[in-house]
Design a protein around this motif. Structure first.
Motif, mmCIF file in Angstrom:
data_model
loop_
_atom_site.group_PDB
_atom_site.id
_atom_site.type_symbol
_atom_site.label_atom_id
_atom_site.label_comp_id
_atom_site.label_asym_id
_atom_site.label_seq_id
_atom_site.Cartn_x
_atom_site.Cartn_y
_atom_site.Cartn_z
ATOM 1 N N GLN A 95 4.187 4.991 -5.995
ATOM 2 C CA GLN A 95 4.288 4.823 -7.545
ATOM 3 C C GLN A 95 3.251 5.803 -8.056
ATOM 4 O O GLN A 95 3.617 6.331 -9.318
ATOM 5 N N THR A 96 2.165 5.883 -7.512
ATOM 6 C CA THR A 96 1.066 6.810 -8.061
ATOM 7 C C THR A 96 1.599 8.404 -8.023
ATOM 8 O O THR A 96 1.410 9.137 -8.968
ATOM 9 N N LYS B 93 0.822 -1.304 -0.091
ATOM 10 C CA LYS B 93 0.205 -0.002 0.043
ATOM 11 C C LYS B 93 0.703 1.115 -0.197
ATOM 12 O O LYS B 93 0.593 2.232 -0.749
ATOM 13 N N LYS C 269 2.596 1.651 -3.185
ATOM 14 C CA LYS C 269 1.830 2.204 -4.479
ATOM 15 C C LYS C 269 1.562 3.555 -4.188
ATOM 16 O O LYS C 269 1.470 4.303 -5.118
ATOM 17 N N THR D 130 7.389 -0.756 -16.552
ATOM 18 C CA THR D 130 5.915 -0.748 -15.442
ATOM 19 C C THR D 130 5.892 -2.270 -15.218
ATOM 20 O O THR D 130 5.845 -3.107 -15.853
ATOM 21 N N ASP D 131 5.017 -2.294 -13.929
ATOM 22 C CA ASP D 131 4.863 -3.656 -13.408
ATOM 23 C C ASP D 131 3.328 -4.046 -13.804
ATOM 24 O O ASP D 131 2.806 -3.267 -14.652
ATOM 25 N N ALA D 132 2.844 -5.212 -13.317
ATOM 26 C CA ALA D 132 1.746 -5.845 -13.701
ATOM 27 C C ALA D 132 0.679 -4.750 -13.588
ATOM 28 O O ALA D 132 -0.454 -4.949 -14.225
ATOM 29 N N GLU D 133 0.518 -3.750 -12.728
ATOM 30 C CA GLU D 133 -0.577 -3.135 -12.082
ATOM 31 C C GLU D 133 -0.426 -1.925 -12.792
ATOM 32 O O GLU D 133 -1.239 -0.735 -12.484
ATOM 33 N N GLY D 134 0.484 -1.633 -13.847
ATOM 34 C CA GLY D 134 0.847 -0.071 -14.559
ATOM 35 C C GLY D 134 1.511 0.761 -13.410
ATOM 36 O O GLY D 134 1.663 2.047 -14.133
#
Length: 343
Positions: free
Chosen positions: A19-20, A13, A16, A59-63
């Motif tokens: 990343q965002t 979490k 992320k 980029t990972d699997a979740e973008g």
């Protein structure tokens, strides 16, 4: 570097969030990462530093963006020789001093040497002395666009409100037992069979570490559990009046002051939980603490926690670990019901 969210899923979490922020160009200039000791805060900060410095993020699997691990920046970080990353942590005095923060300030105002930005990690921000904290505040009040500050804070250890208010705070919770145990088993499976801790040792290590996986690994592969068991036995004997305080204090001294204080702090927190009708995290100490919980009000547990905090502050001035342990043991002994004299 391994994807930190895959290696330690409980960090996902907070990962992320970074990343965002990076993808949307809204990453704050300063982050406080708060969590229990051994939950992986420093590993998370190192991974964030690599992501922010990487020249060719993928980029990972979740973008979300992740470091490529092959560019010049990643190679320098992998060799622990990147000139645009600095880490500051407590020295022998157990605090971060103002001279260290002045060095951080000098690093912050200089131009990056090989990357597009610089990363300063303060491990731990809750150990800044007052002069260092005030010096850091000046840097936070005048953020530079090419500098990101990552301040690590151990849960329960305060950071000045003026510093906290100028940072975005990310909390990293400890994982659940199943997740923590799976991680610990995977890590110890890489060890030689002769050195691999038993399943019982792993279970006990996690219990004592409050499910903080990296601390559990340290406990499972070191001497802490044995030393803790000896200290706990002396604690029990002392509370029953069967061992002198000097003998019990020596057992806690063997743990080192921080290790001894962590035990006392954990037991005080368990006592408060039991008084409130909850359960003790230290299941081995639950019986004795339950006895004390039935005969003492909740404020006594908080009083013990205050005494631990006083001892921790005294540690900054090189307090005697055996003396501090003896004083805390005496405070605990006051919780024992006084025996009535026979008429």
């Amino acid at each position: 570097m391994t994807d930190i969210a895959l290696e330690m899923p409980w960090l996902a979490k907070a990962w992320k969030t970074v990343q965002t922020g990076l993808r949307d160009d809204r990453l704050p200039h300063a982050l406080i990462i708060a969590g229990e000791r051994g939950v992986g805060k420093r590993a998370w900060a190192d991974a964030v530093a690599q992501l922010l410095l990487c020249d060719q993020p993928i980029t990972d699997a979740e973008g979300g963006p992740v470091a490529c691990s092959v560019c010049k920046q990643c190679a320098l970080l992998g060799a622990s020789s990147h000139p645009d990353v600095r880490a500051y942590s407590p020295e022998k005095s157990k605090v971060i001093k103002v001279d260290q923060v002045r060095a951080l300030t000098g690093f912050a105002v200089a131009s990056p040497q090989v990357a597009r930005r610089k990363i300063a990690i303060v491990d731990r921000a809750d150990q800044l002395n007052i002069n260092a904290a005030n010096a850091l505040l000046k840097t936070l009040e005048e953020p530079l666009p090419d500098v990101t500050l990552l301040l690590l804070q151990e849960s329960g250890r305060p950071v000045l409100p003026t510093i906290r208010s100028r940072c975005q705070v990310l909390n990293i919770p400890a994982p659940g037992l199943e997740q923590a145990q799976a991680w610990l088993e995977a890590k110890t499976a890489e060890m030689d069979e002769a050195e691999r801790p038993s399943p019982e040792t792993l279970k006990k290590a996690l219990m004592l570490a409050g499910n903080a996986p990296r601390l559990g690994l340290e406990y499972a592969t070191g001497e802490f559990i044995q030393l803790r068991d000896e200290a706990f036995e002396q604690f029990r004997q002392f509370m029953k009046g069967q061992a002198p305080v000097t003998q019990a204090a020596r057992a806690f001294k063997a743990l080192g002051l921080e290790g001894a204080l962590a035990l006392f702090e954990g037991w005080a927190a368990d006592l408060a939980r039991l008084v409130a009708g909850g359960a003790a995290k230290d299941t081995e100490a639950a019986e004795m603490l339950g006895y004390l919980a039935r005969t003492n009000p909740g404020w006594r547990a908080h009083q013990l926690q205050d005494k631990v905090n006083e001892a921790r502050q005294a540690a900054v001035y090189n307090a005697n670990p055996e003396l501090e342990a003896a004083q805390l043991l005496i405070e605990w002994k006051k919780l024992m019901p006084k025996r009535r004299r026979a008429s």
